[in-house]
Design an enzyme around this catalytic site. Structure first.
Site, PDB file in Angstrom:
ATOM      1  CB  CYS A  75      22.712  46.840 -23.362  1.00 50.94           C
ATOM      2  SG  CYS A  75      21.581  45.436 -23.190  1.00 50.94           S
ATOM      3  CB  CYS A 185      24.776  40.276 -27.502  1.00 50.17           C
ATOM      4  SG  CYS A 185      24.928  40.322 -25.696  1.00 50.17           S
TER       5      CYS A 185
END
Length: 255
Positions: A75, A185
């Site tokens: 992440c 992302c």
């Protein structure tokens, strides 16, 4: 570390499965434990303190359930916010984060114009600014905060028109004006086709391969690569009914 121990792969939700895919492809013999914090997803618009606490708590619980031989923060937001804290806490095992793939994008074409799609927090924190400064002489870098995109991907049904509408609002104005896209992302690789529908057929870069390669090198260096033929993949989530969705995404090819 023992070879047969698990590698922990953590994300705020389903996006980290794109990194899980890359790790499994590169190291099919490794035992992998993926945990998505879907109950609290997305992290991209939370406070720094909240992201840090959620990440630290999740990794602690993962390590209690399966003693981990390495930790991968799949992440970008959690990496930016908490990887330093995790490395201070888990000093005896590799702790590997992910970052937007600006380097390969900047090296792919001289004097290029790069669109960086990422969450608000990834673009706000120092880690991204330091990375961008490293390559801003090689390329024009255009950061675009993609409000709501990770949350929309979490919902699935990626072939619905509302997703194209959202992408058109977020990045449509850059069509024909950029040479490549950095997917900052881990959710975004799952919508490469939809991004191409909006921007056209231009190169896209994400950090999954680089993160997997770094993990491989770390495990090789300490002679901790698992040489079994096929490793186990364990799934966990703060929102139990999300686990079938993780498995579905795991079997979704990323073009």
């Amino acid at each position: 570390m023992k070879k047969e121990e698990y590698i922990g792969v953590f994300d705020s939700g389903v996006g980290g499965v794109s990194v899980l895919q890359a790790i499994h492809e590169m190291m099919p013999g490794e035992n992998l434990y993926f945990f998505g914090d879907s109950l609290n997803a997305p992290y991209g618009e939370k406070t720094l303190e909240d992201v840090q606490q959620l990440t630290l708590n999740a990794i602690e619980n993962m390590n209690k359930k399966k003693h981990l031989k390495a930790i991968v923060i799949a992440c970008n937001t959690a990496t930016s916010a908490a990887v330093t804290l995790l490395r201070e806490k888990y000093t005896d095992i590799p702790v590997i984060g992910i970052e937007p793939a600006l380097k390969p994008a900047a090296l792919s074409k001289k004097n290029s114009c790069i669109l960086v799609m990422a969450t608000v927090n990834t673009l706000r924190l120092d880690k991204f600014h330091q990375l961008a400064e490293r390559y801003d002489k090689s390329a024009t870098i255009i950061p675009v905060p993609c409000y709501g995109l990770a949350k929309r991907i979490e919902q699935g049904n990626l072939d619905q028109p509302d997703l194209i509408d959202l992408l058109t609002d977020l990045i449509g104005p850059y069509k024909g004006k950029v040479d490549s896209v950095v997917l900052g992302c881990t959710h975004y690789p799952f919508v490469k086709n939809q991004i191409a529908t909006v921007l056209g057929d231009i190169p896209m870069f994400d950090g999954a391969y680089g993160t997997s390669k770094h993990l491989y090198n770390c495990l090789k260096e300490c002679d901790c690569l698992n040489d079994q033929e096929e490793g186990d993949i364990l799934y966990g989530s703060s929102k139990e009914d999300e686990i079938p969705i993780y498995k579905t995404f795991m079997n979704t090819p990323i073009v």
